[in-house]
Design an enzyme around this catalytic site. Structure first.
Site, PDB file in Angstrom:
ATOM      1  N   LYS A  20      -1.883   2.794   1.854  1.00  0.00           N
ATOM      2  CA  LYS A  20      -1.692   3.381   0.528  1.00  0.00           C
ATOM      3  C   LYS A  20      -1.901   4.907   0.583  1.00  0.00           C
ATOM      4  O   LYS A  20      -2.369   5.433   1.594  1.00  0.00           O
ATOM      5  CB  LYS A  20      -2.661   2.703  -0.455  1.00  0.00           C
ATOM      6  CG  LYS A  20      -2.379   1.200  -0.645  1.00  0.00           C
ATOM      7  CD  LYS A  20      -3.409   0.579  -1.592  1.00  0.00           C
ATOM      8  CE  LYS A  20      -3.087  -0.886  -1.880  1.00  0.00           C
ATOM      9  NZ  LYS A  20      -4.080  -1.465  -2.838  1.00  0.00           N
ATOM     10  N   TYR A  60       4.209  -5.220  -7.623  1.00  0.00           N
ATOM     11  CA  TYR A  60       3.039  -5.719  -8.356  1.00  0.00           C
ATOM     12  C   TYR A  60       3.462  -6.401  -9.663  1.00  0.00           C
ATOM     13  O   TYR A  60       2.836  -6.194 -10.708  1.00  0.00           O
ATOM     14  CB  TYR A  60       2.079  -4.558  -8.654  1.00  0.00           C
ATOM     15  CG  TYR A  60       1.249  -4.110  -7.462  1.00  0.00           C
ATOM     16  CD1 TYR A  60       0.641  -5.035  -6.603  1.00  0.00           C
ATOM     17  CD2 TYR A  60       1.039  -2.760  -7.201  1.00  0.00           C
ATOM     18  CE1 TYR A  60      -0.135  -4.625  -5.517  1.00  0.00           C
ATOM     19  CE2 TYR A  60       0.258  -2.337  -6.119  1.00  0.00           C
ATOM     20  CZ  TYR A  60      -0.325  -3.274  -5.283  1.00  0.00           C
ATOM     21  OH  TYR A  60      -1.103  -2.865  -4.221  1.00  0.00           O
ATOM     22  N   PHE A  68      -5.536  -2.043 -15.860  1.00  0.00           N
ATOM     23  CA  PHE A  68      -5.599  -1.008 -14.833  1.00  0.00           C
ATOM     24  C   PHE A  68      -4.234  -0.656 -14.257  1.00  0.00           C
ATOM     25  O   PHE A  68      -4.132   0.232 -13.402  1.00  0.00           O
ATOM     26  CB  PHE A  68      -6.555  -1.415 -13.701  1.00  0.00           C
ATOM     27  CG  PHE A  68      -6.171  -2.683 -12.972  1.00  0.00           C
ATOM     28  CD1 PHE A  68      -5.200  -2.678 -11.971  1.00  0.00           C
ATOM     29  CD2 PHE A  68      -6.798  -3.886 -13.280  1.00  0.00           C
ATOM     30  CE1 PHE A  68      -4.843  -3.836 -11.296  1.00  0.00           C
ATOM     31  CE2 PHE A  68      -6.451  -5.055 -12.602  1.00  0.00           C
ATOM     32  CZ  PHE A  68      -5.466  -5.030 -11.614  1.00  0.00           C
ATOM     33  N   ARG A  96      -4.927 -10.594   6.060  1.00  0.00           N
ATOM     34  CA  ARG A  96      -5.803 -10.572   4.881  1.00  0.00           C
ATOM     35  C   ARG A  96      -7.263 -10.489   5.317  1.00  0.00           C
ATOM     36  O   ARG A  96      -8.064  -9.771   4.723  1.00  0.00           O
ATOM     37  CB  ARG A  96      -5.593 -11.825   4.015  1.00  0.00           C
ATOM     38  CG  ARG A  96      -4.290 -11.853   3.269  1.00  0.00           C
ATOM     39  CD  ARG A  96      -4.204 -10.821   2.178  1.00  0.00           C
ATOM     40  NE  ARG A  96      -4.987 -11.154   0.990  1.00  0.00           N
ATOM     41  CZ  ARG A  96      -4.895 -10.503  -0.166  1.00  0.00           C
ATOM     42  NH1 ARG A  96      -4.043  -9.487  -0.290  1.00  0.00           N
ATOM     43  NH2 ARG A  96      -5.632 -10.838  -1.186  1.00  0.00           N
ATOM     44  N   THR A 102     -10.206  -7.559  -2.025  1.00  0.00           N
ATOM     45  CA  THR A 102      -9.632  -6.502  -2.863  1.00  0.00           C
ATOM     46  C   THR A 102     -10.661  -5.434  -3.203  1.00  0.00           C
ATOM     47  O   THR A 102     -10.367  -4.244  -3.153  1.00  0.00           O
ATOM     48  CB  THR A 102      -9.079  -7.127  -4.168  1.00  0.00           C
ATOM     49  OG1 THR A 102      -8.165  -8.169  -3.815  1.00  0.00           O
ATOM     50  CG2 THR A 102      -8.371  -6.088  -5.016  1.00  0.00           C
ATOM     51  N   ARG A 113     -10.956  -2.382   4.652  1.00  0.00           N
ATOM     52  CA  ARG A 113     -11.548  -1.921   3.387  1.00  0.00           C
ATOM     53  C   ARG A 113     -13.058  -1.753   3.516  1.00  0.00           C
ATOM     54  O   ARG A 113     -13.636  -0.814   2.955  1.00  0.00           O
ATOM     55  CB  ARG A 113     -11.192  -2.901   2.266  1.00  0.00           C
ATOM     56  CG  ARG A 113      -9.722  -2.780   1.831  1.00  0.00           C
ATOM     57  CD  ARG A 113      -9.283  -3.918   0.955  1.00  0.00           C
ATOM     58  NE  ARG A 113      -7.935  -3.708   0.388  1.00  0.00           N
ATOM     59  CZ  ARG A 113      -7.216  -4.658  -0.181  1.00  0.00           C
ATOM     60  NH1 ARG A 113      -7.690  -5.900  -0.273  1.00  0.00           N
ATOM     61  NH2 ARG A 113      -6.020  -4.382  -0.660  1.00  0.00           N
ATOM     62  N   ASN A 123      -8.486   1.478  -2.347  1.00  0.00           N
ATOM     63  CA  ASN A 123      -8.853   0.541  -1.272  1.00  0.00           C
ATOM     64  C   ASN A 123      -7.933   0.599  -0.052  1.00  0.00           C
ATOM     65  O   ASN A 123      -7.853  -0.357   0.727  1.00  0.00           O
ATOM     66  CB  ASN A 123      -9.019  -0.880  -1.825  1.00  0.00           C
ATOM     67  CG  ASN A 123      -7.752  -1.423  -2.456  1.00  0.00           C
ATOM     68  OD1 ASN A 123      -6.717  -0.749  -2.469  1.00  0.00           O
ATOM     69  ND2 ASN A 123      -7.821  -2.640  -2.959  1.00  0.00           N
ATOM     70  N   HIS A 126      -2.735  -2.353   1.818  1.00  0.00           N
ATOM     71  CA  HIS A 126      -2.199  -3.574   1.210  1.00  0.00           C
ATOM     72  C   HIS A 126      -1.802  -4.544   2.308  1.00  0.00           C
ATOM     73  O   HIS A 126      -1.301  -4.126   3.347  1.00  0.00           O
ATOM     74  CB  HIS A 126      -0.951  -3.258   0.369  1.00  0.00           C
ATOM     75  CG  HIS A 126      -0.204  -4.496  -0.035  1.00  0.00           C
ATOM     76  ND1 HIS A 126      -0.575  -5.269  -1.115  1.00  0.00           N
ATOM     77  CD2 HIS A 126       0.871  -5.124   0.531  1.00  0.00           C
ATOM     78  CE1 HIS A 126       0.248  -6.312  -1.192  1.00  0.00           C
ATOM     79  NE2 HIS A 126       1.130  -6.245  -0.215  1.00  0.00           N
ATOM     80  N   GLU A 137       7.930  -9.661  -0.465  1.00  0.00           N
ATOM     81  CA  GLU A 137       7.633  -8.232  -0.314  1.00  0.00           C
ATOM     82  C   GLU A 137       8.455  -7.600   0.815  1.00  0.00           C
ATOM     83  O   GLU A 137       8.911  -6.463   0.691  1.00  0.00           O
ATOM     84  CB  GLU A 137       6.137  -8.042  -0.064  1.00  0.00           C
ATOM     85  CG  GLU A 137       5.301  -8.398  -1.294  1.00  0.00           C
ATOM     86  CD  GLU A 137       3.799  -8.389  -1.020  1.00  0.00           C
ATOM     87  OE1 GLU A 137       3.381  -8.018   0.104  1.00  0.00           O
ATOM     88  OE2 GLU A 137       3.040  -8.772  -1.932  1.00  0.00           O
TER      89      GLU A 137
HETATM   90  P1  IDP Z   1      -4.894  -7.222  -3.202  1.00  0.00           P
HETATM   91  O1  IDP Z   1      -4.405  -5.803  -3.004  1.00  0.00           O
HETATM   92  O2  IDP Z   1      -6.182  -7.462  -2.462  1.00  0.00           O
HETATM   93  O3  IDP Z   1      -3.851  -8.271  -2.904  1.00  0.00           O
HETATM   94  P2  IDP Z   1      -4.460  -7.573  -6.110  1.00  0.00           P
HETATM   95  O4  IDP Z   1      -5.273  -8.378  -7.036  1.00  0.00           O
HETATM   96  O5  IDP Z   1      -3.046  -8.029  -5.814  1.00  0.00           O
HETATM   97  O6  IDP Z   1      -5.298  -7.392  -4.754  1.00  0.00           O
HETATM   98  O7  IDP Z   1      -4.406  -6.096  -6.703  1.00  0.00           O
HETATM   99  C1  IDP Z   1      -3.504  -5.158  -6.211  1.00  0.00           C
HETATM  100  C2  IDP Z   1      -4.170  -3.811  -6.192  1.00  0.00           C
HETATM  101  O8  IDP Z   1      -4.447  -3.389  -7.520  1.00  0.00           O
HETATM  102  C3  IDP Z   1      -5.514  -3.753  -5.470  1.00  0.00           C
HETATM  103  O9  IDP Z   1      -5.405  -3.646  -4.068  1.00  0.00           O
HETATM  104  C4  IDP Z   1      -6.119  -2.524  -6.099  1.00  0.00           C
HETATM  105  O10 IDP Z   1      -5.553  -1.334  -5.507  1.00  0.00           O
HETATM  106  C5  IDP Z   1      -5.639  -2.619  -7.528  1.00  0.00           C
HETATM  107  N1  IDP Z   1      -6.625  -3.280  -8.381  1.00  0.00           N
HETATM  108  C6  IDP Z   1      -6.881  -4.611  -8.450  1.00  0.00           C
HETATM  109  N2  IDP Z   1      -7.859  -4.870  -9.334  1.00  0.00           N
HETATM  110  C7  IDP Z   1      -8.222  -3.652  -9.845  1.00  0.00           C
HETATM  111  C8  IDP Z   1      -9.190  -3.236 -10.818  1.00  0.00           C
HETATM  112  O11 IDP Z   1      -9.912  -4.049 -11.389  1.00  0.00           O
HETATM  113  N3  IDP Z   1      -9.274  -1.900 -11.068  1.00  0.00           N
HETATM  114  C9  IDP Z   1      -8.490  -0.987 -10.442  1.00  0.00           C
HETATM  115  N4  IDP Z   1      -7.565  -1.333  -9.527  1.00  0.00           N
HETATM  116  C10 IDP Z   1      -7.433  -2.648  -9.226  1.00  0.00           C
END
Ligand code: IDP
Length: 161
Positions: A20, A60, A68, A96, A102, A113, A123, A126, A137
């Site tokens: 990212k 997404y 968010f 993963r 996450t 991470r 974070n 991805h 994807e």
């Molecule tokens: P992942 O990236 O671990 O698959 P997802 O739930 O698909 O997790 O969320 C995608 C991305 O959205 C996360 O990697 C993070 O960058 C962002 N994100 C997820 N939850 C939050 C939050 O509660 N606050 C801010 N950003 C979030």
């Protein structure tokens, strides 16, 4: 007798991994690629790009109604990303695990991470969360012609063929 093709049918499994904008800015691209290379996975696609809001909303699609989401768009469009396709046995699940949860606060040391980030909104990386997600994807980010089928000379040292 086990034939070669049925013994390990999933060595062609593929997943999408992206560094990212924060990871690119912090010059973590090399270290992240290194982890996947040294694990034994094969790089079959790689590019750097500035993500559009349209691509991001497709990537997404399950998150667009989250509170968010606007800040996620700002974050993901703040600079270039490096997106990759990695191939190999169990690569979706293993990636993963290598990336970690996450929320970096919950990510063990040793994960990308857990080693490089502290907050969910920055974070670093991805990785696709399922086989179906990975297929979706990969099609979204890459054209088929930009994914290479190539023989890795040490493949027999990383999986039984
Ligand atoms: P992942 O990236 O671990 O698959 P997802 O739930 O698909 O997790 O969320 C995608 C991305 O959205 C996360 O990697 C993070 O960058 C962002 N994100 C997820 N939850 C939050 C939050 O509660 N606050 C801010 N950003 C979030």
């Amino acid at each position: 007798h086990r034939s070669k093709s049925t013994a390990h049918p999933d060595v062609k499994e593929r997943t999408l991994v992206a560094v990212k904008p924060d990871g690119v800015q912090r010059r973590l691209v090399g270290q992240i690629i290194q982890r996947f290379e040294q694990r034994g996975f094969k790089l079959v696609g790689l590019k750097m790009l500035q993500v559009s809001e349209d691509l991001l909303s497709q990537h997404y699609c399950q998150l667009t109604s989250k509170p968010f989401y606007p800040s996620l768009v700002d974050y993901m469009t703040s600079g270039p990303v490096v997106v990759m396709v990695w191939e190999g046995h169990n690569v979706v699940q293993s990636s993963r695990t290598m990336v970690g949860p996450t929320n970096p606060a919950a990510a063990p040391t040793g994960t990308v991470r857990g080693d490089f980030s502290i907050h969910v909104s920055r974070n670093v990386v991805h990785a696709s969360d399922s086989l179906e997600g990975a297929q979706r994807e990969i099609q979204l980010w890459f054209q088929g012609k930009d994914l290479l089928n190539w023989d890795c000379c040490d493949q027999s040292l990383t999986v039984e063929e």
